[in-house]
Design a protein around this motif. Structure first.
Motif, PDB file in Angstrom:
ATOM      1  N   GLU A  47      34.890  43.054  25.674  1.00  0.00           N
ATOM      2  CA  GLU A  47      36.095  43.005  27.547  1.00  0.00           C
ATOM      3  C   GLU A  47      36.937  43.597  26.351  1.00  0.00           C
ATOM      4  O   GLU A  47      37.109  43.339  25.823  1.00  0.00           O
ATOM      5  CB  GLU A  47      36.102  42.181  27.753  1.00  0.00           C
ATOM      6  CG  GLU A  47      35.216  41.674  29.128  1.00  0.00           C
ATOM      7  CD  GLU A  47      34.895  40.458  30.199  1.00  0.00           C
ATOM      8  OE1 GLU A  47      36.432  40.197  30.155  1.00  0.00           O
ATOM      9  OE2 GLU A  47      34.125  40.031  30.544  1.00  0.00           O
ATOM     10  N   VAL A  48      38.021  44.836  27.462  1.00  0.00           N
ATOM     11  CA  VAL A  48      39.317  44.812  27.389  1.00  0.00           C
ATOM     12  C   VAL A  48      39.946  43.998  27.326  1.00  0.00           C
ATOM     13  O   VAL A  48      39.980  43.382  28.614  1.00  0.00           O
ATOM     14  CB  VAL A  48      39.569  46.626  27.886  1.00  0.00           C
ATOM     15  CG1 VAL A  48      40.808  46.755  27.383  1.00  0.00           C
ATOM     16  CG2 VAL A  48      38.634  47.104  27.075  1.00  0.00           C
ATOM     17  N   ASP A  49      40.878  43.499  26.931  1.00  0.00           N
ATOM     18  CA  ASP A  49      41.990  42.281  27.330  1.00  0.00           C
ATOM     19  C   ASP A  49      42.835  43.272  28.645  1.00  0.00           C
ATOM     20  O   ASP A  49      43.719  44.299  28.770  1.00  0.00           O
ATOM     21  CB  ASP A  49      43.457  42.743  26.331  1.00  0.00           C
ATOM     22  CG  ASP A  49      44.263  41.792  26.372  1.00  0.00           C
ATOM     23  OD1 ASP A  49      44.341  40.579  27.536  1.00  0.00           O
ATOM     24  OD2 ASP A  49      45.249  41.244  25.464  1.00  0.00           O
ATOM     25  N   LEU A  50      42.775  41.881  29.776  1.00  0.00           N
ATOM     26  CA  LEU A  50      42.871  42.402  31.018  1.00  0.00           C
ATOM     27  C   LEU A  50      45.131  42.814  30.905  1.00  0.00           C
ATOM     28  O   LEU A  50      45.419  43.373  31.975  1.00  0.00           O
ATOM     29  CB  LEU A  50      43.311  41.079  31.661  1.00  0.00           C
ATOM     30  CG  LEU A  50      42.025  41.131  32.526  1.00  0.00           C
ATOM     31  CD1 LEU A  50      41.283  40.014  33.368  1.00  0.00           C
ATOM     32  CD2 LEU A  50      41.621  41.947  33.422  1.00  0.00           C
ATOM     33  N   SER A  51      45.510  42.562  29.692  1.00  0.00           N
ATOM     34  CA  SER A  51      47.505  42.105  29.811  1.00  0.00           C
ATOM     35  C   SER A  51      47.099  43.948  29.280  1.00  0.00           C
ATOM     36  O   SER A  51      48.234  44.718  29.832  1.00  0.00           O
ATOM     37  CB  SER A  51      47.452  41.925  28.549  1.00  0.00           C
ATOM     38  OG  SER A  51      47.461  41.879  27.594  1.00  0.00           O
ATOM     39  N   PRO A 134      33.972  47.494  29.607  1.00  0.00           N
ATOM     40  CA  PRO A 134      32.628  47.365  30.158  1.00  0.00           C
ATOM     41  C   PRO A 134      32.610  47.645  31.799  1.00  0.00           C
ATOM     42  O   PRO A 134      33.599  47.855  31.901  1.00  0.00           O
ATOM     43  CB  PRO A 134      32.520  45.979  29.988  1.00  0.00           C
ATOM     44  CG  PRO A 134      32.815  45.425  28.870  1.00  0.00           C
ATOM     45  CD  PRO A 134      34.246  47.068  28.907  1.00  0.00           C
ATOM     46  N   GLY A 135      31.148  48.004  32.668  1.00  0.00           N
ATOM     47  CA  GLY A 135      30.718  48.030  33.894  1.00  0.00           C
ATOM     48  C   GLY A 135      31.395  46.829  34.681  1.00  0.00           C
ATOM     49  O   GLY A 135      32.484  47.222  35.983  1.00  0.00           O
ATOM     50  N   LYS A 136      31.298  45.841  34.045  1.00  0.00           N
ATOM     51  CA  LYS A 136      31.800  45.006  34.382  1.00  0.00           C
ATOM     52  C   LYS A 136      33.268  43.918  34.869  1.00  0.00           C
ATOM     53  O   LYS A 136      33.320  43.144  35.449  1.00  0.00           O
ATOM     54  CB  LYS A 136      30.311  43.100  33.639  1.00  0.00           C
ATOM     55  CG  LYS A 136      31.497  43.086  32.785  1.00  0.00           C
ATOM     56  CD  LYS A 136      30.755  41.999  31.712  1.00  0.00           C
ATOM     57  CE  LYS A 136      31.527  41.724  30.695  1.00  0.00           C
ATOM     58  NZ  LYS A 136      29.998  40.256  30.049  1.00  0.00           N
ATOM     59  N   GLN A 137      34.048  45.144  34.140  1.00  0.00           N
ATOM     60  CA  GLN A 137      35.439  44.429  34.388  1.00  0.00           C
ATOM     61  C   GLN A 137      35.964  46.142  35.183  1.00  0.00           C
ATOM     62  O   GLN A 137      37.553  45.996  35.837  1.00  0.00           O
ATOM     63  CB  GLN A 137      36.170  45.438  33.103  1.00  0.00           C
ATOM     64  CG  GLN A 137      36.414  43.594  31.931  1.00  0.00           C
ATOM     65  CD  GLN A 137      37.597  43.758  30.986  1.00  0.00           C
ATOM     66  OE1 GLN A 137      36.779  44.440  30.002  1.00  0.00           O
ATOM     67  NE2 GLN A 137      38.418  44.089  31.202  1.00  0.00           N
ATOM     68  N   LEU A 138      35.082  46.751  35.769  1.00  0.00           N
ATOM     69  CA  LEU A 138      35.622  47.837  36.944  1.00  0.00           C
ATOM     70  C   LEU A 138      35.161  47.266  38.524  1.00  0.00           C
ATOM     71  O   LEU A 138      34.254  46.727  38.764  1.00  0.00           O
ATOM     72  CB  LEU A 138      34.853  49.374  36.413  1.00  0.00           C
ATOM     73  CG  LEU A 138      35.473  49.621  35.080  1.00  0.00           C
ATOM     74  CD1 LEU A 138      34.598  50.660  34.497  1.00  0.00           C
ATOM     75  CD2 LEU A 138      36.949  50.187  35.116  1.00  0.00           C
ATOM     76  N   ASN A 139      35.490  48.217  39.383  1.00  0.00           N
ATOM     77  CA  ASN A 139      35.285  47.621  41.276  1.00  0.00           C
ATOM     78  C   ASN A 139      35.111  48.951  41.445  1.00  0.00           C
ATOM     79  O   ASN A 139      36.344  49.848  41.024  1.00  0.00           O
ATOM     80  CB  ASN A 139      36.629  47.191  40.632  1.00  0.00           C
ATOM     81  CG  ASN A 139      36.620  46.701  42.664  1.00  0.00           C
ATOM     82  OD1 ASN A 139      36.000  46.354  43.306  1.00  0.00           O
ATOM     83  ND2 ASN A 139      37.646  46.385  43.650  1.00  0.00           N
ATOM     84  N   LEU A 148      38.989  45.197  37.556  1.00  0.00           N
ATOM     85  CA  LEU A 148      38.866  43.732  38.735  1.00  0.00           C
ATOM     86  C   LEU A 148      39.856  42.813  37.848  1.00  0.00           C
ATOM     87  O   LEU A 148      39.850  43.067  37.012  1.00  0.00           O
ATOM     88  CB  LEU A 148      37.273  43.224  37.812  1.00  0.00           C
ATOM     89  CG  LEU A 148      36.238  43.822  38.777  1.00  0.00           C
ATOM     90  CD1 LEU A 148      34.576  43.043  37.790  1.00  0.00           C
ATOM     91  CD2 LEU A 148      36.865  43.332  40.800  1.00  0.00           C
ATOM     92  N   ASN A 149      40.385  42.560  38.463  1.00  0.00           N
ATOM     93  CA  ASN A 149      41.721  41.255  38.033  1.00  0.00           C
ATOM     94  C   ASN A 149      43.317  41.596  38.030  1.00  0.00           C
ATOM     95  O   ASN A 149      43.687  41.357  37.070  1.00  0.00           O
ATOM     96  CB  ASN A 149      40.773  40.252  37.262  1.00  0.00           C
ATOM     97  CG  ASN A 149      39.376  39.355  37.795  1.00  0.00           C
ATOM     98  OD1 ASN A 149      39.395  39.141  38.488  1.00  0.00           O
ATOM     99  ND2 ASN A 149      38.240  39.224  36.355  1.00  0.00           N
TER     100      ASN A 149
END
Length: 151
Positions: A47-51, A134-139, A148-149
């Motif tokens: 995962e890529v860092d949200l910040s 990753p696809g799970k971090q995309l909406n 996402l988030n």
């Protein structure tokens, strides 16, 4: 006459051997590509860092964002500021890449598989700070793509 027949037989044998070897090597290449694709699909993309994603949404100049999907998918909706470079057409779109190879680059697609392939290709070309999202971090919504988030 006997030597001529032996030469013909040998020639026929060599032609058959050559045809067989090309078939075997072609099958082997397809098997290797399938193995690589399976490995990429099975490997968990970190995962890529949200910040970092939040910084990008406020200021697109902090990194280069590449959409590795097809032009049709890109035109149907993409993340603001993203550049479309389909993973299998890198050489055709090379001018769209940052000239500085140390530029931070994030690459995305729907699942992460094409993005990871493009990351690997960019690293082979000398880019040093490239990551797949990753696809799970995309909406994905009807006509929009977002993180996402991330506000």
């Amino acid at each position: 006459m006997n030597v001529i027949n032996k030469c013909r037989t040998l020639s026929v044998f060599l032609v058959i051997l050559l045809a067989f070897s090309q078939t075997v090597f072609a099958d082997n290449k397809q098997t290797n590509e399938a193995t690589v694709n399976k490995h990429i699909a099975e490997r968990e993309i970190e995962e890529v860092d949200l910040s970092l994603l939040q910084k990008y949404m406020k200021d697109h100049s902090v990194l280069a964002l590449i959409d590795a999907r097809t032009a049709k998918e890109f035109n149907a909706g993409h993340i603001s500021g993203a550049v479309n470079i389909p993973f299998n057409q890198l050489d055709d779109f090379y001018k769209r890449l940052p000239s500085e190879q140390s530029t931070s680059i994030l690459v995305y697609c729907k699942s992460g598989r094409r993005a990871q392939k493009l990351v690997n290709l960019l690293m082979e070309k000398g880019y040093t700070d490239v990551k797949a999202i990753p696809g799970k971090q995309l909406n994905y919504q009807e006509d929009k793509v977002g993180f996402l988030n991330v506000d």
